[in-house]
Each structure stands twice: as C-alpha cells, then as structure tokens.
Design a protein around this motif. Structure first.
Motif, PDB file in Angstrom:
ATOM      1  N   LEU A 163       9.772  -9.240   0.486  1.00  0.00           N
ATOM      2  CA  LEU A 163      10.416  -8.341  -0.473  1.00  0.00           C
ATOM      3  C   LEU A 163      10.850  -7.034   0.191  1.00  0.00           C
ATOM      4  O   LEU A 163      11.869  -6.454  -0.172  1.00  0.00           O
ATOM      5  N   SER A 164      10.057  -6.566   1.158  1.00  0.00           N
ATOM      6  CA  SER A 164      10.389  -5.308   1.847  1.00  0.00           C
ATOM      7  C   SER A 164      11.710  -5.391   2.604  1.00  0.00           C
ATOM      8  O   SER A 164      12.326  -4.364   2.883  1.00  0.00           O
ATOM      9  N   ASP A 165      12.149  -6.611   2.937  1.00  0.00           N
ATOM     10  CA  ASP A 165      13.434  -6.761   3.626  1.00  0.00           C
ATOM     11  C   ASP A 165      14.601  -6.313   2.755  1.00  0.00           C
ATOM     12  O   ASP A 165      15.626  -5.868   3.275  1.00  0.00           O
ATOM     13  N   ILE A 166      14.475  -6.463   1.438  1.00  0.00           N
ATOM     14  CA  ILE A 166      15.601  -6.105   0.571  1.00  0.00           C
ATOM     15  C   ILE A 166      15.243  -5.071  -0.495  1.00  0.00           C
ATOM     16  O   ILE A 166      16.113  -4.570  -1.190  1.00  0.00           O
ATOM     17  N   ALA A 167      13.945  -4.747  -0.654  1.00  0.00           N
ATOM     18  CA  ALA A 167      13.533  -3.835  -1.724  1.00  0.00           C
ATOM     19  C   ALA A 167      12.624  -2.736  -1.173  1.00  0.00           C
ATOM     20  O   ALA A 167      12.032  -2.880  -0.106  1.00  0.00           O
ATOM     21  N   ARG A 168      12.515  -1.645  -1.936  1.00  0.00           N
ATOM     22  CA  ARG A 168      11.614  -0.569  -1.532  1.00  0.00           C
ATOM     23  C   ARG A 168      11.143   0.187  -2.765  1.00  0.00           C
ATOM     24  O   ARG A 168      11.824   0.234  -3.791  1.00  0.00           O
ATOM     25  N   ILE A 169       9.951   0.759  -2.620  1.00  0.00           N
ATOM     26  CA  ILE A 169       9.365   1.610  -3.654  1.00  0.00           C
ATOM     27  C   ILE A 169       9.295   3.008  -3.052  1.00  0.00           C
ATOM     28  O   ILE A 169       8.791   3.185  -1.936  1.00  0.00           O
ATOM     29  N   GLY A 170       9.794   3.998  -3.799  1.00  0.00           N
ATOM     30  CA  GLY A 170       9.808   5.371  -3.275  1.00  0.00           C
ATOM     31  C   GLY A 170       8.433   5.855  -2.860  1.00  0.00           C
ATOM     32  O   GLY A 170       8.247   6.393  -1.780  1.00  0.00           O
ATOM     33  N   ALA A 171       7.440   5.659  -3.704  1.00  0.00           N
ATOM     34  CA  ALA A 171       6.063   6.058  -3.395  1.00  0.00           C
ATOM     35  C   ALA A 171       5.150   4.900  -3.778  1.00  0.00           C
ATOM     36  O   ALA A 171       5.374   4.243  -4.795  1.00  0.00           O
ATOM     37  N   THR A 172       4.151   4.653  -2.974  1.00  0.00           N
ATOM     38  CA  THR A 172       3.264   3.525  -3.254  1.00  0.00           C
ATOM     39  C   THR A 172       2.036   3.925  -4.053  1.00  0.00           C
ATOM     40  O   THR A 172       1.426   3.089  -4.703  1.00  0.00           O
ATOM     41  N   ASN A 173       1.642   5.187  -4.019  1.00  0.00           N
ATOM     42  CA  ASN A 173       0.452   5.663  -4.709  1.00  0.00           C
ATOM     43  C   ASN A 173       0.872   6.498  -5.920  1.00  0.00           C
ATOM     44  O   ASN A 173       1.617   7.472  -5.786  1.00  0.00           O
ATOM     45  N   HIS A 174       0.367   6.108  -7.105  1.00  0.00           N
ATOM     46  CA  HIS A 174       0.752   6.805  -8.338  1.00  0.00           C
ATOM     47  C   HIS A 174      -0.497   7.159  -9.130  1.00  0.00           C
ATOM     48  O   HIS A 174      -1.311   6.296  -9.462  1.00  0.00           O
ATOM     49  N   TYR A 175      -0.626   8.439  -9.436  1.00  0.00           N
ATOM     50  CA  TYR A 175      -1.742   8.907 -10.254  1.00  0.00           C
ATOM     51  C   TYR A 175      -1.275   8.886 -11.705  1.00  0.00           C
ATOM     52  O   TYR A 175      -0.269   9.509 -12.057  1.00  0.00           O
ATOM     53  N   VAL A 176      -2.019   8.155 -12.537  1.00  0.00           N
ATOM     54  CA  VAL A 176      -1.617   7.997 -13.933  1.00  0.00           C
ATOM     55  C   VAL A 176      -2.741   8.540 -14.813  1.00  0.00           C
ATOM     56  O   VAL A 176      -3.875   8.042 -14.786  1.00  0.00           O
TER      57      VAL A 176
END
Length: 187
Positions: free
Chosen positions: A50-63
C-alpha cells in the motif's frame, strides 16, 4: 473522497479496537476514528504494497475521550498505479501496542473512473461452434403432415367434389402447413 473506514476505540473496554477485517476503496479514503472511552493514541501504518501508492500524513493520532477524528489516506493518481487493483494491509494499533488489528485493504482504480474491464475475447465470435441446425428428425413429421394434407386436397378435387370440398381440402392443407411450421419453429 467518499470511501471511509470506521474504527471504534475503547468501545468494549480500555484499549480495545473494533475494526472491519476488510475494506475496499477506489482511491483516496478516510479512516474515521471514534473514541468511546478514555483518551488514547491510535497508530496507523500501511504495509509495503500500500505504501507504494498511498500515504498517511501522520501515523500517530491522539484522540480525546468522546472525540471523532478523520485521517485521510492519500493515493497517487490511479493512472500511475502499477496495476488496476492493489491489495495490502492497514495496521491499526491502540494503547502503544496493547491492541493491534490488521485490515485487508483493496484499492481498485476501475471503480474510480467508472470503467469496467472487459475481456477482449468477448468481442470475438466463437468459431468453435456452428449455429445449431434443427435435426433431420424434426423435418419428417412436417413432410408427412404436409403430404397427407396435399393427398386429401387433390383427392377431393378428382372425386368430383364441389367447390365446398375443394375449399375444405385447401383449408386442411393450410392448417397442416401452419401446424407443421409451428412444430418446426417451436419444436
């Protein structure tokens, strides 16, 4: 972007996750995290495929407790994907590793641009099979009925019958031909 993956945090207790096992999108999608309990850190990671075509801006999210957060997963332009369909895993972690779930993600670009893949072989005529012709056995009753009707009509004419006998004979021939044709065509 209309596709979204729902993630429930702390719904069934502290540091629990409720995540679908599979998810399908046509391109960029959203991960909608809702925290039902105490504040928590949620980590999202894409596998190599998935990383070849997609990305997440930040991987750690405080909710925060009771908070909902939408995390966008961006993708490259579908025309730049190595294939029409990309399959991989999204890792969802809560409580600094206390609970981990993997989602099987399928990204299918054919849904994104409204196209349908059609096998080119479908456009070619099938040369292996010839059109089905009616078997010769179906013709025998047609010929027999037509012959009987014709003999009756000719016999009525030669026996000196009046016009009513000739019309009757021709009616029998017409009825027999209609019945034979129906049997042949529908048969």
């Amino acid at each position: 972007m209309t596709d979204s993956l729902a993630v429930a945090v702390n719904r069934d207790g502290l540091h629990t996750l409720a995540v679908p096992t599979e998810f399908e999108a046509s391109g960029p999608f959203a991960v909608r995290v809702h925290n039902h309990g105490e504040a928590a850190h949620v980590h999202l990671n894409l596998d190599d495929r998935l990383s070849d075509i997609a990305r997440i801006g930040a991987t750690n999210h405080y909710v925060e407790a009771g908070e909902s957060r939408t995390i966008t997963v961006e993708t490259r332009e579908p025309s730049r994907w190595p294939s029409d369909t990309i399959r991989g895993k999204l890792k969802v972690v809560v409580g600094h590793g206390q609970e981990t779930h993997y989602v099987d993600v399928t990204l299918d670009r054919t849904v994104a641009n409204g196209t349908v893949r059609v096998d080119p072989e479908l456009g070619k005529p099938n040369r292996d099979s010839e059109p089905e012709l009616p078997p010769l056995a179906k013709l025998v009753p047609v010929v027999a009925l037509g012959s009987v009707a014709l003999v009756l009509a000719v016999g009525a004419v030669f026996t000196g019958g009046g016009i009513d006998v000739v019309i009757g004979g021709l009616s029998i021939v017409a009825a027999a031909c209609c019945a034979a044709a129906a049997y042949y065509l529908l048969g």
